[in-house]
Write a protein that holds these residues in place. Structure first.
Motif, short mmCIF file in Angstrom:
data_model
loop_
_atom_site.label_atom_id
_atom_site.label_comp_id
_atom_site.label_asym_id
_atom_site.label_seq_id
_atom_site.Cartn_x
_atom_site.Cartn_y
_atom_site.Cartn_z
N UNK A 198 0.82 -1.20 0.00
CA UNK A 198 0.00 0.00 0.00
C UNK A 198 0.86 1.26 0.00
N UNK A 199 0.40 2.24 -0.78
CA UNK A 199 1.05 3.54 -0.81
C UNK A 199 0.04 4.58 -1.26
N UNK A 200 0.34 5.83 -0.92
CA UNK A 200 -0.50 6.95 -1.34
C UNK A 200 0.41 8.16 -1.51
N UNK A 201 0.33 8.79 -2.66
CA UNK A 201 1.07 10.01 -2.94
C UNK A 201 0.07 11.09 -3.28
N UNK A 202 -0.03 12.09 -2.40
CA UNK A 202 -0.91 13.24 -2.63
C UNK A 202 -0.03 14.40 -3.07
N UNK A 203 -0.20 14.78 -4.33
CA UNK A 203 0.60 15.86 -4.89
C UNK A 203 0.03 17.19 -4.42
N UNK A 204 0.93 18.13 -4.11
CA UNK A 204 0.51 19.47 -3.69
C UNK A 204 0.09 20.31 -4.89
N UNK A 231 -2.91 15.59 -9.08
CA UNK A 231 -2.74 14.14 -9.07
C UNK A 231 -2.83 13.50 -7.69
N UNK A 232 -3.31 12.29 -7.71
CA UNK A 232 -3.32 11.41 -6.54
C UNK A 232 -2.93 10.04 -7.06
N UNK A 233 -1.95 9.40 -6.40
CA UNK A 233 -1.50 8.07 -6.79
C UNK A 233 -1.67 7.16 -5.59
N UNK A 234 -2.34 6.03 -5.80
CA UNK A 234 -2.64 5.11 -4.71
C UNK A 234 -2.40 3.68 -5.18
N UNK A 235 -1.83 2.86 -4.29
CA UNK A 235 -1.74 1.43 -4.53
C UNK A 235 -2.47 0.72 -3.40
N UNK A 236 -3.32 -0.24 -3.77
CA UNK A 236 -4.07 -1.02 -2.79
C UNK A 236 -3.44 -2.38 -2.55
N UNK A 237 -2.28 -2.61 -3.16
CA UNK A 237 -1.62 -3.89 -3.01
C UNK A 237 -1.68 -4.73 -4.27
N UNK A 250 -3.33 3.14 -8.93
CA UNK A 250 -4.36 3.98 -9.52
C UNK A 250 -3.86 5.42 -9.51
N UNK A 251 -3.97 6.08 -10.67
CA UNK A 251 -3.59 7.48 -10.79
C UNK A 251 -4.85 8.27 -11.11
N UNK A 252 -5.18 9.19 -10.22
CA UNK A 252 -6.36 10.01 -10.39
C UNK A 252 -5.92 11.42 -10.74
N UNK A 253 -6.46 11.96 -11.82
CA UNK A 253 -6.24 13.36 -12.20
C UNK A 253 -7.55 14.09 -11.91
N UNK A 254 -7.56 14.84 -10.81
CA UNK A 254 -8.80 15.49 -10.37
C UNK A 254 -9.25 16.56 -11.36
N UNK A 255 -8.29 17.23 -12.00
CA UNK A 255 -8.63 18.29 -12.95
C UNK A 255 -9.30 17.70 -14.19
N UNK A 256 -8.73 16.64 -14.74
CA UNK A 256 -9.29 16.03 -15.95
C UNK A 256 -10.39 15.02 -15.65
N UNK A 257 -10.53 14.69 -14.36
CA UNK A 257 -11.51 13.69 -13.92
C UNK A 257 -11.27 12.35 -14.62
#
Length: 179
Positions: free
Chosen positions: A68-74, A79-85, A89-96
């Protein structure tokens, strides 16, 4: 790509100042690196990512081995990058948008898997000592993870940074601090 950026090296240190470890010194260094990775449990802190185009961004990270990991970009990065194991998953909040990659297909798999055995899991192409730091460069022995992983440990074997070089030789470096 964002994934490639998260997984690439701190601009490779000039090998002229590096001591390439061989023989017993190399084996000992790999054993120490293996122990350091396997001893990682839950850590959190700050990160700065340097992208292949030399731009940088950063934020907060959480790592909870295994998997597990989580990277919250300032700001201004969306961007938000998360691993559930199992997936990254890479989430781009601006582009949805949301992109999903199997964790096993990324070099970070070898930092997050439950029990790392660097001697068996990866091909270690280089082991160097530079200014008290230990640097390992490796790639997946089975070619399931794309790219080359460069891991940097401090003199007391604390994880300091990692870099990923993708198939196009683009390097993304992630330095961690305030652990």
């Amino acid at each position: 790509s964002i994934l490639g950026a998260l997984f690439a090296p701190s601009l490779f240190i000039n090998s002229a100042v590096a001591a390439v470890l061989e023989g017993n010194a190399r084996v000992d260094a790999i054993i120490r690196a293996n122990a350091a990775i396997n001893s990682l449990g839950r850590i959190e802190g700050d990160f700065v990512q340097t992208n292949p185009n030399r731009t940088s961004n950063g934020g907060k990270f959480w790592l909870n081995r295994p998997g597990k990991m989580r990277f919250e970009y300032g700001a201004p990065s969306p961007l938000l990058l998360v691993s559930d194991g199992s997936d990254v998953v890479i989430v781009d909040k601006r582009l949805r948008t949301t992109e999903r990659y199997p964790l096993r297909s990324t070099p970070l798999y070898f930092l997050l898997k439950p029990n790392v055995n660097l001697g068996q899991d990866v091909l270690v192409s280089s082991v160097e000592a530079v200014n008290g730091k230990l640097i390992l460069i490796c790639r997946d022995r089975q070619n399931q993870a794309n790219g080359e992983l460069r891991i940097v440990f401090s003199a007391n074997m604390k994880l300091e940074e990692w870099s990923i070089k993708d198939r196009q030789n683009r390097v993304t470096q992630v330095r961690i601090s305030n652990i």
